[in-house]
Design an enzyme around this catalytic site. Structure first.
Site, PDB file in Angstrom:
ATOM      1  N   ASP A  34      -9.564   7.214  -5.798  1.00 53.26           N
ATOM      2  CA  ASP A  34      -8.673   8.040  -6.623  1.00 53.26           C
ATOM      3  C   ASP A  34      -9.326   8.554  -7.908  1.00 53.26           C
ATOM      4  O   ASP A  34      -8.715   8.560  -8.978  1.00 53.26           O
ATOM      5  CB  ASP A  34      -7.387   7.276  -6.936  1.00 53.26           C
ATOM      6  N   TYR A  87       0.871  -1.176   0.000  1.00 53.47           N
ATOM      7  CA  TYR A  87       0.000   0.000   0.000  1.00 53.47           C
ATOM      8  C   TYR A  87       0.910   1.229   0.000  1.00 53.47           C
ATOM      9  O   TYR A  87       2.068   1.157  -0.405  1.00 53.47           O
ATOM     10  CB  TYR A  87      -0.927  -0.090   1.226  1.00 53.47           C
ATOM     11  N   ASN A  98       0.378  11.920   0.355  1.00 54.89           N
ATOM     12  CA  ASN A  98       1.093  10.713  -0.066  1.00 54.89           C
ATOM     13  C   ASN A  98       1.576  10.878  -1.496  1.00 54.89           C
ATOM     14  O   ASN A  98       0.961  11.610  -2.279  1.00 54.89           O
ATOM     15  CB  ASN A  98       0.149   9.495   0.006  1.00 54.89           C
ATOM     16  N   LYS A 136      -5.639  -1.959  -2.299  1.00 50.81           N
ATOM     17  CA  LYS A 136      -6.700  -1.738  -1.320  1.00 50.81           C
ATOM     18  C   LYS A 136      -7.367  -3.056  -0.933  1.00 50.81           C
ATOM     19  O   LYS A 136      -7.604  -3.334   0.255  1.00 50.81           O
ATOM     20  CB  LYS A 136      -7.751  -0.783  -1.896  1.00 50.81           C
TER      21      LYS A 136
END
Length: 614
Positions: free
Chosen positions: A279, A135, A443, A206
């Site tokens: 996203d 991840y 991130n 995920k």
């Protein structure tokens, strides 16, 4: 032709009506003993080399001699039998021999394609080391290099050219009872922007956390890429690019495509199938959430999951600072979907504490690439999700001056711009506050607004710090701080597990506030003393179970759960759902009869007349 007796016809019709009734009931209610109880895989009919090629069933060298002979694989493996413990040790030895995180990512993905149970076993045993690889932050690099690391397709790739045939493509997926889908269109991958089909690494990662952290069986999970093109010319010009080489489709055609997708999911997998949006660009993310939230079982992790994990960290920070939520002033640096989602949930929490909506929103300021978001500023729009947070004030662009003007007690970065919290900004926060709260949430690590070391150093060790990406412990003035990672993995797997286990039809907004509160309550005083505002990562599996059980209690109390009868012990019920990483037995299924002792019983005589009479 022989006539069928009337009573038989009536019986057949009665059975047919009963079956139809049961089918209709099953559309609305699922019993605990039904499909939502975790099924144990039946012993496979696969044998020989095909068994070794099936990652869900392959045990590698853990097959016993008896199993190898029975399943036709004797001689296809070296003669030694290795336990899963030894296999896991070998995986980690090889993992530590790798030179960089991208190689480690590739090695773990290769393992998942060979031996699924071993893959999830090593992640569950080593979450602190391996979650940052499968991840964030490594998955961001893996997406950028997806053309290189791509070995075999995972999940489904549905393109805009498949419009009108999405259901047919979903039918190509062989698992019949998919319960969780993570879907992206690749337009805003982490803080990296439009990566198109290379963004498939996000849904894959995920869902791997769904299994590794929340114990959702991998066969129940389906990653999906909705490929509508990419506006990233560098990506589309890459000869290794795996997606459509065209500009993104937008507008009505895009909306019709998404509508058809959601309808097809329900048609193929049912109303209880959870769809997590991941996203999507800000202009689509909020709109799609509002469009589908009340109609389908869906949520957006970037908006709702991020908000919940940040709010939980704030609850922990406030236990250190001694302030109530509505006694703080918040400054968001970045005003995209993540920032607005966090702001909305903070507002919701303050209202729950007794503040009015107007009072709650007055505590929250926002800053974007054009400066402080205020009425009448010369540049930048004021519409969309950030509109409720527009203030009357000076249109200041310099961030240090903005901090001095707003005087925030809590500074939150969700900008995707690395090192935006420079020395001047951090020192100003320290000047204004005894215990400044600084969350650098972007991130991957390269996009973090500041590092943990910078935050502690420039605030003289007084700040309460958390970040979106992991940072190592920092020693400053003989004290070691353990920076908390505001990782969505604390929230979205728990929300998914509760939703799936309870067969909920919708993911309610209150679930994220409740998840944040429960997560905050699981932070010990010892954690707070070390600078953590989240539980340690090694405890993430147990934390997830506790949050999921708390949410399950809420779903049954509010009559939002469709899995009946209601279990008395919600935590025990949640634990019943969890994926088991132990290997299946493939040997012959045998059993013994009671012993027959001829000395204690009279042996029957073979009388021909008795046999003939019989």
């Amino acid at each position: 032709m022989t006539a069928v007796p009337l009573r038989n016809i009536r019986s057949i019709l009665t059975c047919h009506r009963h079956l139809r009734c049961l089918q209709q009931q099953r559309r609305h209610t699922v019993t605990v003993t039904d499909e939502y109880r975790p099924s144990t895989k039946s012993r496979s009919s696969l044998k020989g080399v095909e068994l070794l090629r099936n990652p869900a069933l392959n045990k590698g060298m853990a097959f016993t001699l008896e199993e190898r002979q029975h399943m036709g694989i004797h001689g296809l493996l070296p003669p030694a039998v290795l336990s899963q413990d030894i296999q896991a040790l070998r995986v980690m030895i090889n993992f530590h021999r790798m030179n960089n995180d991208l190689d480690r990512y590739s090695e773990l993905m290769n393992l998942s394609e060979r031996n699924e149970k071993l893959f999830y076993r090593v992640i569950a045993d080593n979450p602190e080391e391996l979650i940052p690889i499968v991840y964030t932050p490594t998955v961001g690099l893996a997406c950028q290099k997806y053309g290189l690391v791509f070995k075999r397709p995972r999940g489904l790739f549905i393109t805009i050219h498949d419009k009108g045939h999405i259901y047919d493509i979903l039918c190509n997926w062989t698992e019949q009872h998919v319960k969780a889908i993570v879907v992206t269109d690749g337009e805003r991958i982490l803080g990296l922007g439009d990566l198109g089909a290379f963004g498939m690494g996000i849904p894959v990662g995920k869902l791997q956390l769904y299994t590794a952290i929340a114990g959702v069986p991998p066969q129940d999970c389906l990653p999906i890429m909705l490929d509508v093109g990419t506006n990233n010319e560098e990506i589309s010009a890459n000869p290794l690019y795996i997606g459509l080489r065209q500009k993104r489709v937008t507008g009505k055609e895009y909306e019709e495509f998404l509508d058809e997708f959601m309808e097809a999911v329900v048609q193929r997998f049912g109303w209880n199938c959870l769809v997590q949006f991941e996203d999507f660009a800000s202009q689509n993310a909020y709109r799609l959430l509002e469009r589908y939230q009340k109609q389908y079982c869906t949520f957006n992790d970037d908006i709702q999951g991020t908000a919940a994990v940040v709010l939980s960290g704030l609850f922990g920070a406030l236990r250190i600072s001694g302030k109530k939520l509505n006694e703080n002033t918040f400054l968001f640096v970045g005003a995209g979907q993540a920032a607005c989602g966090i702001a909305d949930l903070i507002t919701h929490a303050m209202i729950r504490e007794g503040a009015s909506e107007e009072e709650a929103r007055s505590k929250i300021w926002m800053y974007d690439v054009h400066g402080l978001i205020v009425d009448g500023r010369p540049q930048g729009d004021l519409d969309g999700p950030k509109a409720p947070y527009v203030k009357k004030g000076k249109p200041i662009k310099d961030l240090t001056q903005v901090v001095d003007y707003v005087k925030p007690t809590i500074l939150l970065g969700a900008s995707g711009v690395g090192r935006l919290f420079h020395e001047g900004v951090l020192k100003k926060m320290a000047d204004l506050n005894e215990r400044p709260v600084i969350f650098a949430l972007s991130n991957p690590t390269s996009r973090a607004e500041c590092t943990a070391e910078e935050a502690y150093r420039e605030t003289d060790g007084r700040c309460i710090f958390a970040s979106g990406s992991p940072f190592k412990p920092v020693t400053y003035k003989d004290k070691t701080f353990h920076p908390g990672q505001g990782n969505n993995a604390y929230i979205f797997p728990a929300v998914a597990l509760a939703t799936i286990a309870c067969a909920a039809r919708h993911v309610e907004e209150d679930m994220f506030l409740m998840a944040a509160q429960k997560l905050g309550s699981l932070v010990s005083q010892a954690d707070l003393d070390e600078g953590r505002v989240y539980p340690p990562v090694p405890a993430i599996h147990e934390v997830t179970v506790k949050i999921a059980a708390h949410l399950a209690e809420h779903l049954y109390t509010t009559k939002k759960a469709w899995n009946h009868p209601e279990p008395e012990n919600k935590e025990e019920f949640i634990r019943m759902q969890l994926y088991d990483t132990s290997y299946e037995y493939f040997g012959p299924k045998t059993w013994q009869w009671p012993e027959q002792h001829s000395t204690s019983r009279t042996v029957p005589t073979m009388d021909e007349n008795i046999i003939l009479d019989a």
